[in-house]
Motif scaffolding. Structure first.
Motif: not given
Length: 165
Positions: A35, A158, A80, A85-87, A37
């Motif tokens: 993941e 990141l 973020p 909160d992009p993932v 983020e």
């Protein structure tokens, strides 16, 4: 009894939390993906006459925030949450994942101008165990529209979190 918070505070106090370091998580096993983020984006040098850049982030083919943009001024640290909160998911067999920083011109906040990208490394991801994570910082800098004299510089950190199954 909840020991996570006191242990985390002790680790921070001891100065053991360092970017680029792998942090502990659950039991070891191979990961299939990570993941990805954003931890933070730091504006070291914005390029606009008005002293602010209007930014969006493109990760996993999606633009964030979903509608709108984020103002960035010199010295700002953007969380973020500022971008919604992009993932994204990085499959270890797919290669690196680009996280692009985009300058938009309101009121039209489409793709905008690509300022550059930070990269989530598939190699780093494949070396993690599930639940473990690594943080890495990339510097995005250049001149808007080539040699226009309008310089910008951002640091993008990141976090890659190992996932299996």
């Amino acid at each position: 009894m909840h020991l996570r918070k006191p242990i985390a505070i002790l680790v921070l106090a001891a100065g053991l939390v360092v970017p680029g370091t792998v942090f502990a998580g659950p039991a070891a096993a191979d990961v299939d993906s990570c993941e990805v983020e954003i931890v933070e984006i730091v504006a070291y040098d914005v390029s606009e006459k008005d002293g602010k850049d209007e930014l969006r982030v493109k990760i996993g083919g999606n633009l964030f925030p979903n509608n709108g943009y984020v103002n960035a001024r010199n010295g700002d640290t953007l969380s973020p949450g500022s971008f919604g909160d992009p993932v994204a998911l990085l499959e270890v067999d797919d290669g690196d994942l680009a996280v692009s920083l985009r300058e938009v011109t309101p009121p039209y906040v489409n793709d905008g101008y690509n300022l550059g990208s930070a990269y989530a490394s598939a190699t780093q991801c494949s070396g993690l165990d599930p639940g473990y994570f690594v943080e890495d910082e990339d510097i995005v800098q250049g001149n808007v529209n080539g040699n226009s004299g309008k310089h910008y510089e951002y640091a993008i950190t990141l976090r890659l979190i190992g996932r299996s199954g």
